[in-house]
Every structure is written in C-alpha cells, then in structure tokens.
Design an enzyme around this catalytic site. Structure first.
Site, short mmCIF file in Angstrom:
data_model
loop_
_atom_site.label_atom_id
_atom_site.label_comp_id
_atom_site.label_asym_id
_atom_site.label_seq_id
_atom_site.Cartn_x
_atom_site.Cartn_y
_atom_site.Cartn_z
N SER A 9 0.85 -1.19 0.00
CA SER A 9 0.00 0.00 0.00
C SER A 9 0.88 1.24 0.00
O SER A 9 1.58 1.52 0.98
CB SER A 9 -0.90 -0.01 1.24
N ASP A 36 -4.67 3.82 -1.68
CA ASP A 36 -5.76 4.17 -0.78
C ASP A 36 -6.23 5.60 -1.05
O ASP A 36 -5.53 6.56 -0.76
CB ASP A 36 -5.29 4.02 0.67
N HIS A 67 -8.33 1.46 -4.17
CA HIS A 67 -9.30 1.25 -3.10
C HIS A 67 -9.95 2.60 -2.77
O HIS A 67 -9.31 3.47 -2.18
CB HIS A 67 -8.54 0.66 -1.90
N MET A 138 -11.75 -5.67 5.00
CA MET A 138 -10.94 -4.75 5.81
C MET A 138 -10.70 -5.35 7.19
O MET A 138 -11.65 -5.75 7.87
CB MET A 138 -11.67 -3.41 6.00
C1 DX5 Z 1 -6.56 1.55 5.60
C2 DX5 Z 1 -6.03 1.28 4.21
C3 DX5 Z 1 -4.95 0.22 4.16
C4 DX5 Z 1 -3.73 0.57 4.98
C5 DX5 Z 1 -2.75 -0.56 5.01
O1 DX5 Z 1 -7.55 2.50 5.52
O2 DX5 Z 1 -7.06 0.86 3.35
O3 DX5 Z 1 -4.59 -0.08 2.82
O4 DX5 Z 1 -3.11 1.71 4.53
O5 DX5 Z 1 -1.70 -0.21 5.87
P1 DX5 Z 1 -1.16 -1.18 7.02
O6 DX5 Z 1 -0.76 -2.45 6.31
O7 DX5 Z 1 -0.03 -0.44 7.59
O8 DX5 Z 1 -2.30 -1.41 7.95
ZN ZN Z 2 -6.60 -0.09 1.26
#
Ligand code: DX5
Ligand code: ZN
Length: 219
Positions: A9, A36, A67, A138
């Site tokens: 991400s 994101d 996303h 999620m």
């Molecule tokens: C949360 C996002 C995720 C997040 C992942 O709102 O959708 O993609 O950034 O980051 P980590 O792996 O650090 O939780």
């Molecule tokens: Zn995400």
C-alpha cells in the site's frame, strides 16, 4: 502472475521518493500496487486522487489496485479508470445501487472490487458476489495505515471464502489492514489469496525488499 498476490500500500511509502519506492517494490516482487484513496468525508483522512494514480502509472508496470474510500464513488469511476486503475474497489456503504456500480467499473475496462467496513456484515455483499472480480475484507477501520489488526475479521474472511466457493467464483479475496508476518498466515488459512501491506513493507527496518521477502516466504 503469482498464485498469491502481495499488494504493497503506497500510502505508507515516502512520498518524497515516490518513484524510487515504487521501483523498489516492483523489483522485489510485488504483484499489485495498492492505492488508498480517502476523501476526508467517508473516512476522516484525505490522501490522493486520480492525478496521483496517473503519476504512478507512468513509473510502473504493476497493476494498480485502487481502493476508493470516498463518498459517491460513482461520480469518480471514469476519472480513476482514465488515470490507469486496473482494479477499482468500492465500499458497499457508499453505493446505493451496487450492481450498477460494478457494471460501470467493468464497462470502463477495469476489474470490479467490493469491500466493507469491519462493522458491516458479510451479508451486505450477497447481491454483488456473483458479479465481482475481487472482494476486499478490511481488517482495520479504514482511514489510516499502521493500525492494529482486528482478529474478529478472520471469521469474516472464512465466511466470504465459503460464499465464493458456493458460487464457484474465481474472484480474488483480498485482505487489508494490519497485515504482517504474524497476521498474514491467519488470513491465508482463512481463505484469502491477496494481501495488502503498508507498514510491513514500507516501514520494514531492512528496507522494502526485505519487507516483501518476509511476507512472500510465508506464502
Ligand atoms: C486503511 C487502508 C490500508 C492501509 C494498510 O484504511 O485501506 O490499505 O493503509 O496499511 P497497514 O498495512 O499499515 O495497515
Ligand atoms: Zn486499502
């Protein structure tokens, strides 16, 4: 394409060295680049939009896994498709007519994904499951990277895996939030095949290559 997908991400990367960060995950063996998109409305945070997606498209061959954590995503699907998104994933909470949104994403030439907040039951996906290319579960409340993994979401992944199997669906089952070398195996066992990781890759003490390898060797 690997059987199991690792999708770093980009939100957890160093934006002042964005192209280098993307090149580093690509050469270390990432499969998709997860982006994101947050609007400060559906979630409290504001991140990036289509211009950013387009900029990333210029520096990578990796499929862009977009996303959307935004209200009224229907209004922006075309812009993200034009910017180079390969997968567009929308939240069920933001779509008054989910089947129509999925059809629209597909008509733009993208893979259609659906996702849901931790508090939303898996049954909210039922109408969409026969139509989608990807389901994202999620495992944190959306809005920030670096949050603690919610173990209650393991059961939701199992539930979605059973629903997909019952439909003989080949859709990807992706998980997002707090994925690390400790939590990835739990989601893998529950039936996920695609894994988003922000901090575990971009904040790995030995660098992003080591971050990717540490997750890949679990699969
Ligand atoms: C949360 C996002 C995720 C997040 C992942 O709102 O959708 O993609 O950034 O980051 P980590 O792996 O650090 O939780
Ligand atoms: Zn995400």
């Amino acid at each position: 394409m690997n059987q199991f997908i690792l999708a770093p991400s980009i939100i957890a990367s160093d934006f002042t060295h964005l192209a280098d960060e993307i090149t580093a995950v690509e050469s270390a063996g990432a499969d998709w680049l997860h982006m994101d998109i947050m609007d400060g409305h559906f979630v409290p945070t504001i991140t990036v939009g289509p211009l950013f997606v387009e900029a990333c498209k210029h520096v990578t061959k990796l499929p862009l896994d977009v996303h959307l954590m935004i209200s009224n995503p229907d209004q922006y699907l075309e812009a993200f498709a034009k910017a180079g998104a390969n997968n567009i994933t929308v939240h069920v909470e933001t779509c008054p007519d989910l089947p129509q949104t999925i059809q629209k994403i597909k008509s733009l030439g993208c893979n259609a994904g659906v996702t849901l907040n931790p508090a939303t039951p898996a049954s909210a996906l039922d109408l969409a499951l026969p139509l989608v290319d990807l389901v994202l579960v999620m495992s944190v409340k959306p809005g920030y990277s670096g949050q603690a993994f919610m173990p209650e979401m393991i059961g939701k992944v199992e539930e979605v895996r059973n629903k997909l199997n019952a439909l003989r669906s080949t859709a990807h089952l992706e998980v997002d939030g707090g994925i690390s070398k400790e939590t990835l195996p739990l989601m893998y066992k529950a039936g996920a095949n695609a894994f988003v990781a922000g901090n575990a890759v971009f904040k790995h003490p030995q660098g992003v290559g080591a971050g990717i390898r540490a997750l890949r060797e679990l699969l």
